[in-house]
Design an enzyme around this catalytic site. Structure first.
Site, PDB file in Angstrom:
ATOM      1  N   HIS A  55      16.451 -51.920  -6.614  1.00 35.55           N
ATOM      2  CA  HIS A  55      17.106 -52.708  -8.026  1.00 35.55           C
ATOM      3  C   HIS A  55      16.389 -51.949  -8.860  1.00 35.55           C
ATOM      4  O   HIS A  55      14.208 -52.118  -8.404  1.00 35.55           O
ATOM      5  CB  HIS A  55      16.126 -53.864  -7.561  1.00 35.55           C
ATOM      6  N   HIS A  65      16.176 -35.897 -13.849  1.00 34.64           N
ATOM      7  CA  HIS A  65      16.845 -35.495 -12.510  1.00 34.64           C
ATOM      8  C   HIS A  65      16.527 -35.460 -11.083  1.00 34.64           C
ATOM      9  O   HIS A  65      14.700 -35.758 -11.084  1.00 34.64           O
ATOM     10  CB  HIS A  65      16.197 -33.598 -13.903  1.00 34.64           C
TER      11      HIS A  65
HETATM   12  O1  JB2 Z   1      25.384 -64.796   1.410  1.00 31.85           O
HETATM   13  C1  JB2 Z   1      25.731 -65.772  -0.002  1.00 31.85           C
HETATM   14  C2  JB2 Z   1      24.842 -65.630  -0.389  1.00 31.85           C
HETATM   15  N1  JB2 Z   1      23.562 -65.478  -1.159  1.00 31.85           N
HETATM   16  C3  JB2 Z   1      22.867 -66.412  -1.988  1.00 31.85           C
HETATM   17  N2  JB2 Z   1      27.331 -65.044   0.110  1.00 31.85           N
HETATM   18  C4  JB2 Z   1      28.058 -65.168  -1.413  1.00 31.85           C
HETATM   19  N3  JB2 Z   1      29.091 -65.692  -1.046  1.00 31.85           N
HETATM   20  N4  JB2 Z   1      27.083 -65.687  -2.135  1.00 31.85           N
HETATM   21  C5  JB2 Z   1      25.699 -65.987  -2.186  1.00 31.85           C
HETATM   22  N5  JB2 Z   1      24.236 -66.533  -2.510  1.00 31.85           N
HETATM   23  C6  JB2 Z   1      24.010 -66.729  -4.251  1.00 31.85           C
HETATM   24  O2  JB2 Z   1      24.062 -65.702  -4.500  1.00 31.85           O
HETATM   25  C7  JB2 Z   1      23.408 -68.208  -4.726  1.00 31.85           C
HETATM   26  O3  JB2 Z   1      24.595 -68.979  -4.109  1.00 31.85           O
HETATM   27  C8  JB2 Z   1      23.466 -68.059  -6.043  1.00 31.85           C
HETATM   28  O4  JB2 Z   1      24.504 -68.398  -6.501  1.00 31.85           O
HETATM   29  C9  JB2 Z   1      23.503 -66.236  -6.508  1.00 31.85           C
HETATM   30  C10 JB2 Z   1      22.359 -65.262  -6.160  1.00 31.85           C
HETATM   31  O5  JB2 Z   1      22.130 -66.129  -7.857  1.00 31.85           O
HETATM   32  P1  JB2 Z   1      20.744 -65.997  -8.377  1.00 31.85           P
HETATM   33  O6  JB2 Z   1      20.424 -67.417  -9.376  1.00 31.85           O
HETATM   34  O7  JB2 Z   1      19.721 -65.734  -7.288  1.00 31.85           O
HETATM   35  O8  JB2 Z   1      19.918 -64.896  -9.702  1.00 31.85           O
HETATM   36  P2  JB2 Z   1      21.055 -63.981  -9.640  1.00 31.85           P
HETATM   37  O9  JB2 Z   1      21.251 -63.172  -8.113  1.00 31.85           O
HETATM   38  O10 JB2 Z   1      22.471 -63.748  -9.669  1.00 31.85           O
HETATM   39  O11 JB2 Z   1      19.984 -62.985 -10.286  1.00 31.85           O
HETATM   40  C11 JB2 Z   1      19.257 -62.539  -9.528  1.00 31.85           C
HETATM   41  O12 JB2 Z   1      18.580 -61.024 -10.059  1.00 31.85           O
HETATM   42  C12 JB2 Z   1      19.455 -59.653 -11.279  1.00 31.85           C
HETATM   43  C13 JB2 Z   1      19.644 -58.461 -10.970  1.00 31.85           C
HETATM   44  C14 JB2 Z   1      18.146 -62.788 -11.207  1.00 31.85           C
HETATM   45  O13 JB2 Z   1      17.206 -62.122 -11.138  1.00 31.85           O
HETATM   46  C15 JB2 Z   1      18.974 -62.474 -12.465  1.00 31.85           C
HETATM   47  O14 JB2 Z   1      17.522 -62.535 -14.017  1.00 31.85           O
HETATM   48  C16 JB2 Z   1      18.669 -60.860 -12.216  1.00 31.85           C
HETATM   49  N6  JB2 Z   1      18.804 -59.970 -13.263  1.00 31.85           N
END
Ligand code: JB2
Length: 198
Positions: free
Chosen positions: A133, A124
């Site tokens: 996050h 609460h």
């Molecule tokens: O400016 C952007 C940009 N910057 C990064 N525009 C767009 N459209 N996409 C962008 N990205 C994309 O975000 C990257 O190219 C990449 O595909 C994606 C980030 O993926 P990443 O594999 O780094 O993690 P995530 O953000 O999907 O997940 C993280 O955070 C979650 C909360 C990981 O740490 C996970 O394990 C976690 N659960």
């Protein structure tokens, strides 16, 4: 609607949206090599018109979500997993996602583009500022304040009435029993500051 970011975090948000019967037009990623995710088409920033798209920023980096939220001309929406439990007084702002198994108790406020990740528990009267996050299984006791852009690591525990500053990082499994200043990186139990991000 669309998801911006097409990697692991997007997979979890896709599940939430499917359960809520939201129609997903496509995902958009900066990486031109990513063509599809979970059967959805992936478009790319360079040739996509974001204007007035209903969207969620499905990117785990708090700093990148802030940067994109401030300049993309989208209408950001909220994603809440149907198997989460939010008291009716809980206020959630645009772009925020709330994963499966989350519990948020009375009079807590959640800012914009926040991630409340799987099975985390927020008691609460907490205040969770924008771009935070809260990682899986983290526990925030009552009346905790988490500043903008801070990450609370998986399984971390924050004692009641603690104030954590902005853009701090609380390590996985840390136990926070004292207030934490802006930009601090905290590990261990009891949590100790080991460095600053800025
Ligand atoms: O400016 C952007 C940009 N910057 C990064 N525009 C767009 N459209 N996409 C962008 N990205 C994309 O975000 C990257 O190219 C990449 O595909 C994606 C980030 O993926 P990443 O594999 O780094 O993690 P995530 O953000 O999907 O997940 C993280 O955070 C979650 C909360 C990981 O740490 C996970 O394990 C976690 N659960």
């Amino acid at each position: 609607m669309i998801l911006i970011g097409a990697s692991g975090h997007a997979k979890v948000i896709l599940d939430i949206l499917e359960r809520n019967n939201r129609k997903i037009k496509c995902l958009v990623d900066a990486n031109p090599n990513i063509k599809q995710l979970c059967g959805y088409k992936v478009e790319h920033d360079a040739d996509f018109d974001f204007t007035n798209q209903q969207a969620i920023l499905s990117i785990g980096s708090n700093a990148i979500r802030k940067k994109l939220a401030e300049h993309l001309p989208c209408n950001f929406v909220i994603g809440i997993h149907p198997q989460s439990v939010l008291d009716s007084t809980v206020n959630v702002k645009e772009g925020t996602v709330i994963m499966a198994g989350v519990v948020i108790n009375r009079d807590t406020q959640v800012g914009k583009h926040v991630i409340i990740n799987t099975s985390s528990s927020i008691d609460h009267d907490c205040v969770i500022e924008d771009y935070v996050h809260i990682s899986p299984n983290a526990t925030l006791c009552g009346t905790v304040h988490v500043g903008e852009g801070t990450q609370i690591g998986a399984g971390a525990v924050v004692s009641p009435n603690i104030k954590i500053g902005k853009w701090a990082v609380i390590g996985a499994g840390a136990v926070v029993i004292r207030d934490i200043p802006d930009f601090a990186v905290v590990v261990g139990s009891p949590g100790k500051i080991i460095k600053y991000t800025n």
